[in-house]
Motif scaffolding. Structure first.
Motif, mmCIF file in Angstrom:
data_model
loop_
_atom_site.group_PDB
_atom_site.id
_atom_site.type_symbol
_atom_site.label_atom_id
_atom_site.label_comp_id
_atom_site.label_asym_id
_atom_site.label_seq_id
_atom_site.Cartn_x
_atom_site.Cartn_y
_atom_site.Cartn_z
ATOM 1 N N LEU A 207 0.820 -1.210 0.000
ATOM 2 C CA LEU A 207 0.000 0.000 0.000
ATOM 3 C C LEU A 207 0.857 1.264 0.000
ATOM 4 O O LEU A 207 0.399 2.340 0.386
ATOM 5 C CB LEU A 207 -0.951 -0.011 1.209
ATOM 6 N N THR A 213 -3.642 4.194 0.468
ATOM 7 C CA THR A 213 -4.927 4.060 1.151
ATOM 8 C C THR A 213 -5.761 5.328 1.045
ATOM 9 O O THR A 213 -6.969 5.304 1.295
ATOM 10 C CB THR A 213 -4.735 3.754 2.645
ATOM 11 N N ALA A 261 -7.567 1.211 -0.445
ATOM 12 C CA ALA A 261 -6.653 0.129 -0.056
ATOM 13 C C ALA A 261 -7.058 -1.181 -0.712
ATOM 14 O O ALA A 261 -6.206 -1.947 -1.196
ATOM 15 C CB ALA A 261 -6.631 -0.019 1.465
ATOM 16 N N GLN A 262 -8.340 -1.459 -0.746
ATOM 17 C CA GLN A 262 -8.797 -2.706 -1.368
ATOM 18 C C GLN A 262 -8.499 -2.725 -2.864
ATOM 19 O O GLN A 262 -8.139 -3.770 -3.416
ATOM 20 C CB GLN A 262 -10.287 -2.905 -1.114
ATOM 21 N N LEU A 265 -4.693 -3.380 -3.316
ATOM 22 C CA LEU A 265 -4.366 -4.784 -3.045
ATOM 23 C C LEU A 265 -4.950 -5.704 -4.106
ATOM 24 O O LEU A 265 -4.306 -6.677 -4.528
ATOM 25 C CB LEU A 265 -4.875 -5.179 -1.653
ATOM 26 N N PRO A 279 -0.027 -6.773 3.521
ATOM 27 C CA PRO A 279 -0.250 -5.429 4.048
ATOM 28 C C PRO A 279 -0.042 -5.400 5.552
ATOM 29 O O PRO A 279 -0.446 -6.317 6.268
ATOM 30 C CB PRO A 279 -1.713 -5.144 3.680
ATOM 31 N N SER A 281 -0.733 -4.252 9.287
ATOM 32 C CA SER A 281 -1.880 -3.808 10.082
ATOM 33 C C SER A 281 -1.508 -3.855 11.551
ATOM 34 O O SER A 281 -0.791 -4.750 11.986
ATOM 35 C CB SER A 281 -3.111 -4.698 9.858
ATOM 36 N N THR A 286 -8.351 -1.678 10.098
ATOM 37 C CA THR A 286 -7.591 -1.666 8.849
ATOM 38 C C THR A 286 -7.358 -3.081 8.335
ATOM 39 O O THR A 286 -7.364 -3.318 7.121
ATOM 40 C CB THR A 286 -6.249 -0.937 9.020
ATOM 41 N N ASP A 289 -10.505 -4.235 6.533
ATOM 42 C CA ASP A 289 -10.624 -3.568 5.241
ATOM 43 C C ASP A 289 -9.679 -4.202 4.220
ATOM 44 O O ASP A 289 -10.081 -4.527 3.099
ATOM 45 C CB ASP A 289 -10.314 -2.079 5.393
ATOM 46 N N SER A 290 -8.431 -4.406 4.604
ATOM 47 C CA SER A 290 -7.452 -4.960 3.670
ATOM 48 C C SER A 290 -7.808 -6.369 3.234
ATOM 49 O O SER A 290 -7.714 -6.715 2.045
ATOM 50 C CB SER A 290 -6.056 -4.949 4.306
#
Length: 330
Positions: A207, A213, A261-262, A265, A279, A281, A286, A289-290
């Motif tokens: 990221l 992000t 972010a998604q 990735l 990623p 975290s 977060t 989400d990732s």
């Protein structure tokens, strides 16, 4: 959570967790971390089906491995624990690289103890040591495999010649190097070589150290002491130009109803089934989400827009300052 393979045999979740931000990285490197929340984040990852966790001896040093070991106690079954060796440090701090065979063994023994496990699933050389032939280092690593202390071997930020020499000594399951929408240099030679040699690829900083992000909209958003205030790509002269990449990522995310972010990735995941991003975290929000990026499907048009917004070599500024750049692609 979907799964992928690193190399010919090592099955892992399609996305792993980079534990580096969680503990032992110095004051505020990526904002302050809380041990309790970090452990809860690891537990939540396991609940979501994540099996792949990445740490390193030098993170702290040692504290990050200890934290991960605490978190996985009683939850070890089915997990793939990766750690890295290859730096020299003492009570006065970092002293350079060290991949001499005796240090390989010392690092492994220490990591096993701190992680509280009987075997390291994936053992990486963190940075190539130019003073030690890679055959000697990988030879020492292979002896740990023979002894049952390590399952699979990996390299990080190695150059093509080093990778070939390493594979000639012992199979290499994974190469970990920086790869993201704003760092694509590995696409020219490194990634094709990995595919030629059946080596899986593990992108770190997928990221862009948080830039992709969209959460950091100016340098003022970073707390005092944050590492990124000295990152060339976060600098005053490069920030605005690199935000143009984020604008495109965000627009595609808005169209899909997901976070930037998604999208970043998902773009990596679309680059090949042999790619497993990790990623970082340190909070559950977060992480959740990732990890949802594994279910994001990008269209050919989405991919074309992202490629056009972030062509290889066009990100403003180098990814590291010169001393650290000298430690990659050896």
């Amino acid at each position: 959570m979907k799964t992928r393979k690193l190399g010919k045999e090592l099955t892992v979740s399609a996305l792993g967790v980079g534990c580096m931000p969680m503990a032992g990285i110095g004051k505020g490197m990526y904002g302050q971390a809380n041990d309790e929340e970090s452990i809860a984040t690891i537990h939540r990852a396991i609940d979501l089906g994540v099996t792949f966790f990445d740490t390193a001896e030098v993170y702290g040093p040692h504290r990050n491995e200890e934290l991960l070991g605490q978190a996985i106690k009683g939850k070890r079954e089915g997990l793939v624990i990766a750690t890295k060796f290859g730096f020299a440090f003492d009570e006065n701090g970092f002293r350079g690289v060290d991949s001499r065979p005796d240090n390989v063994r010392k690092a492994c023994e220490g990591s096993l103890q701190r992680l509280g496990i009987d075997v390291i699933d994936l053992f990486y050389q963190h940075r190539v040591d130019p003073d030690v032939p890679i055959e000697e280092t990988v030879g020492a690593m292979s002896r740990l495999v023979e002894e049952g202390k390590v399952r699979y071997l990996g390299l990080s930020e190695a150059g093509p010649d080093t990778i070939r020499k390493a594979v000639a000594t012992h199979p290499i399951a994974a190469l970990q190097s920086e790869y993201s929408l704003w760092e694509r240099d590995i696409e020219a030679e490194i990634l094709p070589l990995c595919r030629e040699l059946d080596i899986g690829f593990v992108p770190y900083s997928p990221l862009g150290r948080g830039f992709l992000t969209g959460q950091v909209t100016s340098r003022d958003d970073l707390p005092e002491g944050d590492y990124r205030l000295n990152d060339p790509r976060y600098s005053e002269e490069n920030f605005a130009k690199n935000m143009e990449i984020v604008a495109v990522v965000k627009s595609i995310g808005d169209a899909h109803g997901v976070s930037p972010a998604q999208i970043a990735l998902a773009w990596l995941l679309h680059q090949g089934d042999d790619i497993v991003p990790i990623p970082g975290s340190k909070r559950r929000v977060t992480l959740e989400d990732s990890m949802a990026a594994a279910d994001v499907a990008l269209s050919d048009d989405d991919l074309a827009k992202l490629d056009a917004a972030a062509p290889a070599g066009e990100t403003a500024g180098p990814r590291y300052h010169e001393p650290m750049m000298k430690m990659v692609r050896i």
